[in-house]
Design a protein around this motif. Structure first.
Motif, PDB file in Angstrom:
ATOM      1  N   ALA A  35      35.410  45.257  42.354  1.00 46.79           N
ATOM      2  CA  ALA A  35      35.948  44.781  41.019  1.00 46.79           C
ATOM      3  C   ALA A  35      35.392  43.500  40.651  1.00 46.79           C
ATOM      4  CB  ALA A  35      37.660  44.804  41.080  1.00 46.79           C
ATOM      5  N   PHE A  36      35.217  43.203  39.364  1.00 43.71           N
ATOM      6  CA  PHE A  36      34.804  41.835  39.237  1.00 43.71           C
ATOM      7  C   PHE A  36      35.692  40.800  38.211  1.00 43.71           C
ATOM      8  CE2 PHE A  36      31.026  44.204  40.486  1.00 43.71           C
ATOM      9  CZ  PHE A  36      30.643  43.260  41.241  1.00 43.71           C
ATOM     10  N   ASP A  37      36.989  41.567  37.907  1.00 42.33           N
ATOM     11  CA  ASP A  37      37.880  40.863  37.042  1.00 42.33           C
ATOM     12  C   ASP A  37      39.104  41.347  37.402  1.00 42.33           C
ATOM     13  OD1 ASP A  37      38.808  42.851  35.058  1.00 42.33           O
ATOM     14  OD2 ASP A  37      36.523  42.929  34.725  1.00 42.33           O
ATOM     15  N   GLY A  38      40.218  40.545  37.167  1.00 38.16           N
ATOM     16  CA  GLY A  38      41.666  40.904  37.283  1.00 38.16           C
ATOM     17  C   GLY A  38      42.257  42.164  36.941  1.00 38.16           C
ATOM     18  N   ASN A  39      41.755  42.365  35.862  1.00 34.51           N
ATOM     19  CA  ASN A  39      42.228  43.661  35.007  1.00 34.51           C
ATOM     20  C   ASN A  39      41.824  44.813  35.673  1.00 34.51           C
ATOM     21  OD1 ASN A  39      44.071  42.610  33.345  1.00 34.51           O
ATOM     22  ND2 ASN A  39      42.462  42.453  31.626  1.00 34.51           N
ATOM     23  N   ALA A  40      40.462  44.664  36.151  1.00 37.98           N
ATOM     24  CA  ALA A  40      39.725  45.817  36.827  1.00 37.98           C
ATOM     25  C   ALA A  40      40.524  46.029  38.136  1.00 37.98           C
ATOM     26  CB  ALA A  40      38.446  45.551  36.939  1.00 37.98           C
ATOM     27  N   ALA A  41      40.900  44.975  38.858  1.00 39.46           N
ATOM     28  CA  ALA A  41      41.714  45.019  40.221  1.00 39.46           C
ATOM     29  C   ALA A  41      42.834  45.768  39.962  1.00 39.46           C
ATOM     30  CB  ALA A  41      41.707  43.762  40.463  1.00 39.46           C
ATOM     31  N   VAL A  42      43.597  45.438  39.254  1.00 40.72           N
ATOM     32  CA  VAL A  42      45.021  45.969  38.847  1.00 40.72           C
ATOM     33  C   VAL A  42      44.883  47.670  38.670  1.00 40.72           C
ATOM     34  CG1 VAL A  42      47.052  46.012  37.553  1.00 40.72           C
ATOM     35  CG2 VAL A  42      46.208  43.873  38.123  1.00 40.72           C
ATOM     36  N   LYS A  43      43.886  47.983  37.851  1.00 42.23           N
ATOM     37  CA  LYS A  43      43.494  49.367  37.640  1.00 42.23           C
ATOM     38  C   LYS A  43      43.322  50.136  38.692  1.00 42.23           C
ATOM     39  CE  LYS A  43      41.058  52.264  34.303  1.00 42.23           C
ATOM     40  NZ  LYS A  43      39.995  52.314  33.257  1.00 42.23           N
ATOM     41  N   ALA A  44      42.335  49.675  39.705  1.00 48.05           N
ATOM     42  CA  ALA A  44      41.739  50.361  40.840  1.00 48.05           C
ATOM     43  C   ALA A  44      43.165  50.400  41.675  1.00 48.05           C
ATOM     44  CB  ALA A  44      40.754  49.399  41.376  1.00 48.05           C
ATOM     45  N   THR A  45      44.014  49.540  41.721  1.00 50.17           N
ATOM     46  CA  THR A  45      44.950  49.658  42.827  1.00 50.17           C
ATOM     47  C   THR A  45      46.169  50.968  42.403  1.00 50.17           C
ATOM     48  OG1 THR A  45      46.476  48.115  41.792  1.00 50.17           O
ATOM     49  CG2 THR A  45      45.111  47.122  43.481  1.00 50.17           C
ATOM     50  N   ARG A  46      45.927  51.243  41.117  1.00 49.14           N
ATOM     51  CA  ARG A  46      46.825  52.250  40.645  1.00 49.14           C
ATOM     52  C   ARG A  46      46.290  53.799  40.712  1.00 49.14           C
ATOM     53  NH1 ARG A  46      49.071  49.108  35.514  1.00 49.14           N
ATOM     54  NH2 ARG A  46      50.359  47.718  36.377  1.00 49.14           N
ATOM     55  N   ASN A  47      44.749  53.422  40.946  1.00 50.04           N
ATOM     56  CA  ASN A  47      44.168  54.990  40.910  1.00 50.04           C
ATOM     57  C   ASN A  47      43.628  55.262  42.544  1.00 50.04           C
ATOM     58  OD1 ASN A  47      44.353  55.645  38.444  1.00 50.04           O
ATOM     59  ND2 ASN A  47      42.610  53.996  37.736  1.00 50.04           N
ATOM     60  N   GLU A  48      43.781  54.199  43.337  1.00 47.52           N
ATOM     61  CA  GLU A  48      43.292  54.433  44.876  1.00 47.52           C
ATOM     62  C   GLU A  48      44.207  53.800  45.774  1.00 47.52           C
ATOM     63  OE1 GLU A  48      39.033  53.652  45.342  1.00 47.52           O
ATOM     64  OE2 GLU A  48      38.778  53.585  43.204  1.00 47.52           O
ATOM     65  N   ILE A  65      46.511  35.405  41.435  1.00 45.19           N
ATOM     66  CA  ILE A  65      47.693  35.029  41.698  1.00 45.19           C
ATOM     67  C   ILE A  65      48.487  36.176  40.753  1.00 45.19           C
ATOM     68  CG2 ILE A  65      49.763  33.621  41.430  1.00 45.19           C
ATOM     69  CD1 ILE A  65      48.002  32.616  43.863  1.00 45.19           C
ATOM     70  N   SER A  66      48.086  36.271  39.574  1.00 47.68           N
ATOM     71  CA  SER A  66      48.742  37.250  38.794  1.00 47.68           C
ATOM     72  C   SER A  66      48.354  38.540  39.310  1.00 47.68           C
ATOM     73  CB  SER A  66      48.223  37.047  37.249  1.00 47.68           C
ATOM     74  OG  SER A  66      48.384  35.762  36.660  1.00 47.68           O
ATOM     75  N   VAL A  67      47.065  38.910  39.673  1.00 41.87           N
ATOM     76  CA  VAL A  67      47.020  40.106  40.154  1.00 41.87           C
ATOM     77  C   VAL A  67      47.986  40.459  41.365  1.00 41.87           C
ATOM     78  CG1 VAL A  67      45.325  41.618  41.512  1.00 41.87           C
ATOM     79  CG2 VAL A  67      44.570  40.223  39.638  1.00 41.87           C
ATOM     80  N   THR A  68      47.816  39.733  42.215  1.00 44.32           N
ATOM     81  CA  THR A  68      48.825  39.759  43.471  1.00 44.32           C
ATOM     82  C   THR A  68      50.412  40.021  43.136  1.00 44.32           C
ATOM     83  OG1 THR A  68      47.737  38.020  44.808  1.00 44.32           O
ATOM     84  CG2 THR A  68      49.932  38.415  45.488  1.00 44.32           C
ATOM     85  N   GLU A  69      50.846  39.308  42.130  1.00 45.79           N
ATOM     86  CA  GLU A  69      52.071  39.492  41.346  1.00 45.79           C
ATOM     87  C   GLU A  69      52.377  40.990  40.753  1.00 45.79           C
ATOM     88  OE1 GLU A  69      54.661  35.997  39.658  1.00 45.79           O
ATOM     89  OE2 GLU A  69      52.546  35.879  38.863  1.00 45.79           O
ATOM     90  N   THR A  70      51.210  41.540  40.177  1.00 48.79           N
ATOM     91  CA  THR A  70      51.459  42.484  39.536  1.00 48.79           C
ATOM     92  C   THR A  70      51.310  43.711  40.485  1.00 48.79           C
ATOM     93  OG1 THR A  70      50.103  41.638  37.677  1.00 48.79           O
ATOM     94  CG2 THR A  70      50.102  43.954  37.732  1.00 48.79           C
ATOM     95  N   VAL A  71      50.609  43.759  41.370  1.00 48.21           N
ATOM     96  CA  VAL A  71      50.222  44.749  42.580  1.00 48.21           C
ATOM     97  C   VAL A  71      51.645  44.866  43.166  1.00 48.21           C
ATOM     98  CG1 VAL A  71      49.265  45.193  44.725  1.00 48.21           C
ATOM     99  CG2 VAL A  71      47.827  44.314  42.832  1.00 48.21           C
ATOM    100  N   ARG A  72      52.003  43.864  43.588  1.00 49.56           N
ATOM    101  CA  ARG A  72      53.426  43.852  44.339  1.00 49.56           C
ATOM    102  C   ARG A  72      54.574  44.410  43.863  1.00 49.56           C
ATOM    103  NH1 ARG A  72      51.239  43.930  48.710  1.00 49.56           N
ATOM    104  NH2 ARG A  72      50.797  42.120  49.910  1.00 49.56           N
TER     105      ARG A  72
END
Length: 234
Positions: A35-48, A65-72
């Protein structure tokens, strides 16, 4: 290498570094999703399901940091390793406070990174591994034989379980009284990178209630934790 040592989500927007890290991680036996940006990262964690997230702090759209908060919010289990060009204690403390498990400043030693990756994944797998319930399990007048994929319920009815039903049932029982996340169910029951819809898992839980609950509308054993996962209690 045939053995997959773990699934890693690599989130780094600097392409040369990204490709170098991806190559080295794959050479070590890991499967790497990019993943090359934060939104793509969050999306990936919801699908895999991932065994580890490697996150750069300075990312387009949504920072690390925002990705970490969102994932948690939805996933308390997956280890997160933050990479940062900022080498000051305030940023390190902020990253760890928001839910990261480790923090490495750039430029870093590749061997050290690989060592930290291995330790984080191994530590998490040890935490997640629960003691097996064995081939036979009894609860509430029900008896399940995981080896033969057969069960007898409190009414004395014989029930033939599918392999996925047996895997999910065993996973829930081995984590008795704890909510099992959909990501964990994805990893154990469906295999990596194939995401069943929440409805699919719900249908399995409804089947378990139909098979094993005396009152399926007021279940004693099989529960849904909205937005989190599923839980078994005896």
């Amino acid at each position: 290498m045939d053995i997959n040592k773990g699934n890693i989500l690599l989130v780094e927007d600097e392409e040369n570094l990204h490709e170098a890290l991806k190559l080295n991680l794959e050479m070590e036996g890991y499967t790497v999703t990019s993943a090359f940006d934060g939104n793509a990262a969050v999306k990936a964690t919801r699908n895999e399901y991932f065994d580890l997230l490697i996150l750069d702090i300075m990312l387009p759209e949504l920072d690390g940091i925002s990705v970490t908060e969102t994932v948690r919010v939805h996933n308390s289990e997956v280890p997160i390793l933050i990479l940062s060009a900022k080498n000051n204690s305030a940023d390190r403390v902020l990253g760890l406070k928001k839910g990261a498990d480790d923090y490495l400043t750039k430029p870093f030693n590749l061997e050290e990174l690989l060592l930290r990756v291995e330790k984080l994944i191994m530590k998490n797998k040890k935490i997640q591994d629960k003691e097996s319930v064995g081939d036979i399990y009894e609860f509430g007048g029900n008896r399940v034989d995981f080896k033969s994929l057969m069960a007898n319920n409190f009414k004395g009815e014989a029930i033939e379980l599918s392999k996925k039903e047996a895997l999910l049932l065993k996973l829930l029982i081995e984590n008795k009284d704890d909510v099992v996340t959909r990501e964990k169910i994805l990893q154990v029951v469906w295999g990596y990178n194939v995401y069943p819809t929440t409805r699919t898992i719900d249908n399995f839980i409804l089947n378990f209630r139909k098979y094993f609950e005396q009152d399926s509308r007021n279940p004693k054993h099989f529960h849904s934790a909205r937005g989190m996962g599923y839980k078994y209690t005896d």
